[in-house]
Each structure stands twice: as structure tokens, then as C-alpha cells.
Design a protein around this motif. Structure first.
Motif, PDB file in Angstrom:
ATOM      1  N   ASP A 170      21.432  63.598   6.706  1.00  0.00           N
ATOM      2  CA  ASP A 170      22.459  63.597   7.755  1.00  0.00           C
ATOM      3  C   ASP A 170      22.032  64.444   8.947  1.00  0.00           C
ATOM      4  OD1 ASP A 170      24.866  62.927   8.979  1.00  0.00           O
ATOM      5  OD2 ASP A 170      25.915  64.661   8.159  1.00  0.00           O
ATOM      6  N   PHE A 171      20.826  64.207   9.431  1.00  0.00           N
ATOM      7  CA  PHE A 171      20.342  64.960  10.583  1.00  0.00           C
ATOM      8  C   PHE A 171      21.187  64.692  11.820  1.00  0.00           C
ATOM      9  CE2 PHE A 171      17.718  65.133  14.446  1.00  0.00           C
ATOM     10  CZ  PHE A 171      17.393  66.482  14.436  1.00  0.00           C
ATOM     11  N   ASP A 172      21.586  63.434  12.016  1.00  0.00           N
ATOM     12  CA  ASP A 172      22.406  63.096  13.183  1.00  0.00           C
ATOM     13  C   ASP A 172      23.695  63.907  13.183  1.00  0.00           C
ATOM     14  OD1 ASP A 172      20.411  61.315  13.599  1.00  0.00           O
ATOM     15  OD2 ASP A 172      21.629  59.503  13.388  1.00  0.00           O
ATOM     16  N   GLY A 173      24.312  64.037  12.009  1.00  0.00           N
ATOM     17  CA  GLY A 173      25.547  64.804  11.920  1.00  0.00           C
ATOM     18  C   GLY A 173      25.334  66.260  12.272  1.00  0.00           C
ATOM     19  N   ARG A 174      24.256  66.837  11.774  1.00  0.00           N
ATOM     20  CA  ARG A 174      23.945  68.235  12.088  1.00  0.00           C
ATOM     21  C   ARG A 174      23.752  68.429  13.591  1.00  0.00           C
ATOM     22  NH1 ARG A 174      19.267  69.986   7.702  1.00  0.00           N
ATOM     23  NH2 ARG A 174      20.062  68.850   5.903  1.00  0.00           N
ATOM     24  N   LEU A 175      22.925  67.543  14.173  1.00  0.00           N
ATOM     25  CA  LEU A 175      22.601  67.679  15.597  1.00  0.00           C
ATOM     26  C   LEU A 175      23.828  67.482  16.467  1.00  0.00           C
ATOM     27  CD1 LEU A 175      20.592  67.829  17.994  1.00  0.00           C
ATOM     28  CD2 LEU A 175      20.320  65.352  17.742  1.00  0.00           C
ATOM     29  N   PHE A 176      24.550  66.377  16.268  1.00  0.00           N
ATOM     30  CA  PHE A 176      25.667  66.050  17.152  1.00  0.00           C
ATOM     31  C   PHE A 176      26.788  67.076  17.045  1.00  0.00           C
ATOM     32  CE2 PHE A 176      24.938  61.212  17.872  1.00  0.00           C
ATOM     33  CZ  PHE A 176      23.702  61.507  18.434  1.00  0.00           C
ATOM     34  N   HIS A 177      27.042  67.592  15.862  1.00  0.00           N
ATOM     35  CA  HIS A 177      28.098  68.594  15.739  1.00  0.00           C
ATOM     36  C   HIS A 177      27.672  69.929  16.338  1.00  0.00           C
ATOM     37  CE1 HIS A 177      29.979  65.679  13.017  1.00  0.00           C
ATOM     38  NE2 HIS A 177      31.097  66.324  13.280  1.00  0.00           N
ATOM     39  N   SER A 178      26.374  70.227  16.299  1.00  0.00           N
ATOM     40  CA  SER A 178      25.889  71.439  16.976  1.00  0.00           C
ATOM     41  C   SER A 178      26.031  71.288  18.483  1.00  0.00           C
ATOM     42  CB  SER A 178      24.425  71.705  16.602  1.00  0.00           C
ATOM     43  OG  SER A 178      24.301  72.065  15.246  1.00  0.00           O
ATOM     44  N   LEU A 179      25.615  70.132  19.012  1.00  0.00           N
ATOM     45  CA  LEU A 179      25.734  69.887  20.453  1.00  0.00           C
ATOM     46  C   LEU A 179      27.196  69.884  20.887  1.00  0.00           C
ATOM     47  CD1 LEU A 179      23.060  67.066  20.934  1.00  0.00           C
ATOM     48  CD2 LEU A 179      22.880  69.451  21.669  1.00  0.00           C
ATOM     49  N   SER A 180      28.047  69.285  20.074  1.00  0.00           N
ATOM     50  CA  SER A 180      29.475  69.238  20.398  1.00  0.00           C
ATOM     51  C   SER A 180      30.063  70.640  20.479  1.00  0.00           C
ATOM     52  CB  SER A 180      30.216  68.412  19.340  1.00  0.00           C
ATOM     53  OG  SER A 180      31.606  68.457  19.549  1.00  0.00           O
ATOM     54  N   GLU A 181      29.698  71.473  19.528  1.00  0.00           N
ATOM     55  CA  GLU A 181      30.221  72.835  19.496  1.00  0.00           C
ATOM     56  C   GLU A 181      29.691  73.675  20.650  1.00  0.00           C
ATOM     57  OE1 GLU A 181      29.987  76.789  16.572  1.00  0.00           O
ATOM     58  OE2 GLU A 181      29.130  74.873  15.957  1.00  0.00           O
ATOM     59  N   LEU A 182      28.418  73.517  20.972  1.00  0.00           N
ATOM     60  CA  LEU A 182      27.787  74.371  21.977  1.00  0.00           C
ATOM     61  C   LEU A 182      28.099  73.942  23.403  1.00  0.00           C
ATOM     62  CD1 LEU A 182      24.296  74.730  20.267  1.00  0.00           C
ATOM     63  CD2 LEU A 182      26.098  76.456  20.357  1.00  0.00           C
ATOM     64  N   TYR A 183      28.280  72.639  23.621  1.00  0.00           N
ATOM     65  CA  TYR A 183      28.436  72.142  24.990  1.00  0.00           C
ATOM     66  C   TYR A 183      29.791  71.495  25.254  1.00  0.00           C
ATOM     67  CZ  TYR A 183      23.473  73.114  25.336  1.00  0.00           C
ATOM     68  OH  TYR A 183      22.255  73.754  25.344  1.00  0.00           O
ATOM     69  N   THR A 184      30.754  71.708  24.380  1.00  0.00           N
ATOM     70  CA  THR A 184      32.144  71.256  24.561  1.00  0.00           C
ATOM     71  C   THR A 184      32.243  69.762  24.864  1.00  0.00           C
ATOM     72  OG1 THR A 184      32.230  71.786  26.938  1.00  0.00           O
ATOM     73  CG2 THR A 184      32.798  73.547  25.396  1.00  0.00           C
ATOM     74  N   VAL A 185      31.482  68.960  24.124  1.00  0.00           N
ATOM     75  CA  VAL A 185      31.544  67.504  24.243  1.00  0.00           C
ATOM     76  C   VAL A 185      31.855  66.942  22.861  1.00  0.00           C
ATOM     77  CG1 VAL A 185      30.294  65.404  24.836  1.00  0.00           C
ATOM     78  CG2 VAL A 185      29.857  67.504  26.121  1.00  0.00           C
ATOM     79  N   ASP A 186      32.844  66.061  22.773  1.00  0.00           N
ATOM     80  CA  ASP A 186      33.207  65.480  21.490  1.00  0.00           C
ATOM     81  C   ASP A 186      32.048  64.675  20.908  1.00  0.00           C
ATOM     82  OD1 ASP A 186      35.711  66.576  21.788  1.00  0.00           O
ATOM     83  OD2 ASP A 186      36.589  64.746  22.627  1.00  0.00           O
ATOM     84  N   VAL A 187      31.954  64.687  19.579  1.00  0.00           N
ATOM     85  CA  VAL A 187      30.883  63.942  18.902  1.00  0.00           C
ATOM     86  C   VAL A 187      30.924  62.467  19.289  1.00  0.00           C
ATOM     87  CG1 VAL A 187      30.040  63.193  16.646  1.00  0.00           C
ATOM     88  CG2 VAL A 187      30.769  65.563  16.973  1.00  0.00           C
TER      89      VAL A 187
END
Length: 405
Positions: A170-187
Motif C-alpha cells: 500500500d505504498f500509494d496509501g502511505r504517500l497520498f496520506h502523507s502528502l494530504s497531511e503535509l500540504y492540506t490537500v484531500d487524498v
């Protein structure tokens, strides 16, 4: 008086039938109760509670919300990253001569995060190396996929084994949720523009200069709003390398920030997450080889302020034109050149036919440091304002792109 015998014989079957019906109803009620309990535990586990940890700690904590017994589910399995998880944030300095937008915005931050464990990174490297050896994709730049800034790489989708492994963990899940949290953009507003494995190798490793092997990548901007570069092999395998940022060029080196604004992750599985519109490149690998998983991540248009990217691109383009015009003027010895643009600009005040002298103003405007400053100012303005606040984003998750079949 006692009932007749035929009455007793008549009542007995009725009693057995009622008891059987009652037992059947009780079984159904218990079944429904167990189903509701299972559903309740499943929902509770999905949102905020790990029943295994909680019950092992204290059976009485079943309905407790006290912090010691609460374990919030994480899309990134921290346990697989051991105790050496990297969590570093660097912030770009301000350059814009404007007060528009807040500084620093989320996009001003560069984050170094552990997205894979070292064992997972090692597996990715082995799978990628096998594919590259079989296809020769690391021996020359892929100019078809990246025309302006080609790298020796291959898309992850071309390597089935690597694609399946990343999907399994689940690399996509890890990456997208990290980006969402850090840059305030919904997954839901994030999507891949490209995902590939790039390889950089020192030029003198084979004892000769090879134009096909890549040891660096020039400063550039990505086609996506967000991007990342994740180290797959050990830093002991190479010298130099890393991601360099023009905005950090003059910053004092410290920790993972090296001279020239270069960020070098210190272990496999660590990724640098950043805005793709920040001017960056790959620093020169002077010894050995460096392999990275690179991704361009697009952000839905509903999250972007209209016109901001176009305005910044206009400024960056003008700086490129100035540089080109100076180069052309220098080839003429700063004397000038002959123009004949009347055929394209008939009736315009810009139409000219004849000799055009060299412009001293062009020499001044093309000063490298002046151009760099203007590029960084436009970059800073973009970082401050391109992402809309959540309350100003439209509710159209499809950006108006809906096809009715």
C-alpha cells in the motif's frame, strides 16, 4: 377436577411446539446481537481504536476513551519502519516583494519522511535493478517520456513485479496520506502524473566519459504541483547526489542540507516531498550510483487558484527569453542583427525591417543574479497563493470532467 385424558394428549404437542419456537427466537436474537457487536467493533477499529491493544492492556477499557488505550489507525505502518523513522522539515526563505498570501505556506516546506522500511527499499531496488538489466533502461536517457529533462529511468507500470510489490505494501496509501497531511490537500484530490525509477551513475565509473550515462539533472520544474524523490539504495553506494534547490543555495549547511542547497537523505526508504514548481535538480554523483523512486503527483484544479500558475510561468518564460536574446546578441559581438518581421507583423508598430543595434538594457536585464532573483520571487508568490483554502474550494471533485455513458 382432572382433565380428560384426551385433553392431556391434546395439550402436550402444543407445549413442545411453543418451546421450540421460543428457542428459535432466542437463537435469532443472539445471532443479531453478535452481528451488531461485530459491526460495532469493526467501525470502532476503523476509526480510532485497536481492540487487540486495548483489551490486552485492560479489559475494562472497552468503552474508555482515555489516551493510554487509544490507538489511532495510521495509513503508514509505523511498526514496519522501526524506531529510525525520519521526520525532518526545511522551509524555503521568502523572496517575493509582496505581502499577498501567508508565509510560510504549506508549499514552502520541504519534508524528508520515511515512506519505506530499509528492507522494503532493498526489495524495490532489487526488482528495479533486475528489470533495468533486462531492458537496458538505465543505460541511456528516456527522451520519449521526458523530452526536456530526460533521465535514465523506466515507469513503474512497466515492471510488473515492482508494481505488484508497491501495491501489496500500500505504498500509494502511505504517500497520498502523507502528502494530504503535509500540504492540506484531500487524498481524493491527488493523482499520479508519473511514477518511475531513475538511476544516476558517476561518469568515470566505467573508466571513460559516457554521454549516455546520467550523473546529474539540470535545474527544472516538474509538471505537477507536488512531487517526491525517494532513495532506494544505501548512501554508502555513492558520493555526491541528492536533490538540489535553487532557493536553498545560499542557506547555511546543516544536517541533511549540504552546500549548494542539496538535500541528501541518509537511509534507503527516505523521501524528499516538495512542491514540483520549486526549481530543483539532481546533484552530480561523483562516485558509484544512486537509484531513486520519483513521482509527480497532480492536485485537482478545484484546489488551485486560477491564473496563479500562468502568471508565474509568464515571468519564468521572460527570463528564458532574455537569456536567449543575450546569447544571440553575444554571437553578433554585441553589434546587432538584421530583422525582417514585417511579413508576420504587418500593420503593427513592432514591425521592422533592417538593422537593429544591440541593446545595453538587454545586457543589464540578463544579469544572471537579477534573473535568478526574479525567478525566485515568482516562485515564492506561486507557493503563497496557488492552493485555495479549503473553504474556497468547489465541491466538484471531478473538475467538471464527467462522461455520461
Amino acid at each position: 377436577s382432572p382433565l380428560p385424558s384426551h385433553s392431556v394428549a391434546y395439550c402436550q404437542p402444543v407445549h413442545r411446539e411453543s418451546r421450540s419456537t421460543l428457542l428459535h427466537q432466542q437463537e435469532n436474537m443472539l445471532l443479531v446481537l453478535f452481528l451488531w457487536i461485530a459491526l460495532f467493533l469493526d467501525v470502532l477499529e476503523s476509526f480510532c481504536w485497536d481492540p487487540v491493544v486495548s483489551l490486552a492492556s485492560s479489559p475494562s477499557s472497552l468503552f474508555s476513551c482515555s489516551p493510554p488505550y487509544m490507538t489511532r489507525r495510521k495509513h503508514l505502518p509505523r511498526s514496519s519502519l522501526a524506531d529510525k523513522e525520519t521526520d525532518i522539515t526545511l522551509t524555503l526563505p521568502p523572496f517575493a516583494g509582496t505581502t499577498d498570501g501567508d508565509y510560510p505556506s504549506p508549499l514552502h516546506h520541504l519534508h524528508v519522511r520515511s515512506l519505506l522500511s530499509e528492507d522494503e527499499a532493498k526489495t524495490c531496488l532489487a526488482l528495479a535493478a533486475d528489470h533495468a538489466e533486462a531492458t537496458g533502461r538505465w543505460l541511456k536517457p528516456d527522451s520519449e517520456r521526458h523530452q526536456s529533462y530526460a533521465t535514465c529511468d523506466f515507469p513503474v507500470e512497466d515492471c510488473q513485479a515492482l508494481f505488484e510489490f508497491l501495491e501489496e505494501i500500500d505504498f500509494d496509501g502511505r504517500l497520498f496520506h502523507s502528502l494530504s497531511e503535509l500540504y492540506t490537500v484531500d487524498v481524493e484530490d491527488l493523482s499520479y502524473l508519473d511514477l518511475f525509477v531513475a538511476h544516476y551513475q558517476a561518469k568515470d565509473d566505467d573508466g571513460k566519459e559516457s554521454s549516455q550515462i546520467m550523473d546529474r539533472l539540470e535545474l527544472h520544474r516538474d509538471g505537477s504541483i507536488l512531487a517526491f524523490s525517494m532513495l532506494l539504495n544505501s548512501p554508502d553506494d555513492f558520493e555526491g547526489g541528492g536533490t538540489c534547490y535553487d532557493a536553498l543555495r545560499d542557506e547555511e549547511p546543516h544536517g541533511i542540507l549540504h552546500p549548494g542547497g542539496v538535500i541528501r537523505p541518509e537511509k534507503p526508504g527516505d523521501a524528499v516531498l516538495h512542491c514540483g514548481k520549486i526549481l530543483h535538480g539532481a546533484d552530480t554523483v561523483t562516485k558509484g550510483s544512486r537509484t531513486v523512486l520519483v513521482g509527480f503527483v497532480d492536485v485537482s484544479e478545484r484546489c488551485q487558484r486560477a491564473g496563479v500558475l500562468a502568471e508565474s510561468c509568464t515571468t519564468w518564460g521572460r527570463m528564458d527569453v532574455v537569456k536567449y536574446r543575450l546569447k544571440r546578441q553575444e554571437s553578433k559581438g554585441h553589434k546587432g542583427w538584421t530583422l525582417n518581421n514585417d511579413r508576420w507583423l504587418q500593420g503593427s508598430h513592432s514591425a521592422f525591417k533592417g538593422f537593429v543595434p544591440a541593446f545595453q538594457s538587454l545586457i543589464r536585464r540578463s544579469n544572471p543574479e537579477l534573473c535568478r532573483r526574479r525567478r525566485l520571487e515568482a516562485e515564492d508568490s506561486l507557493l503563497r497563493s496557488i492552493l485555495l483554502p479549503r473553504e474556497e474550494r468547489s465541491n466538484d471533485l471531478f473538475d467538471g470532467d464527467i462522461t455520461i455513458l
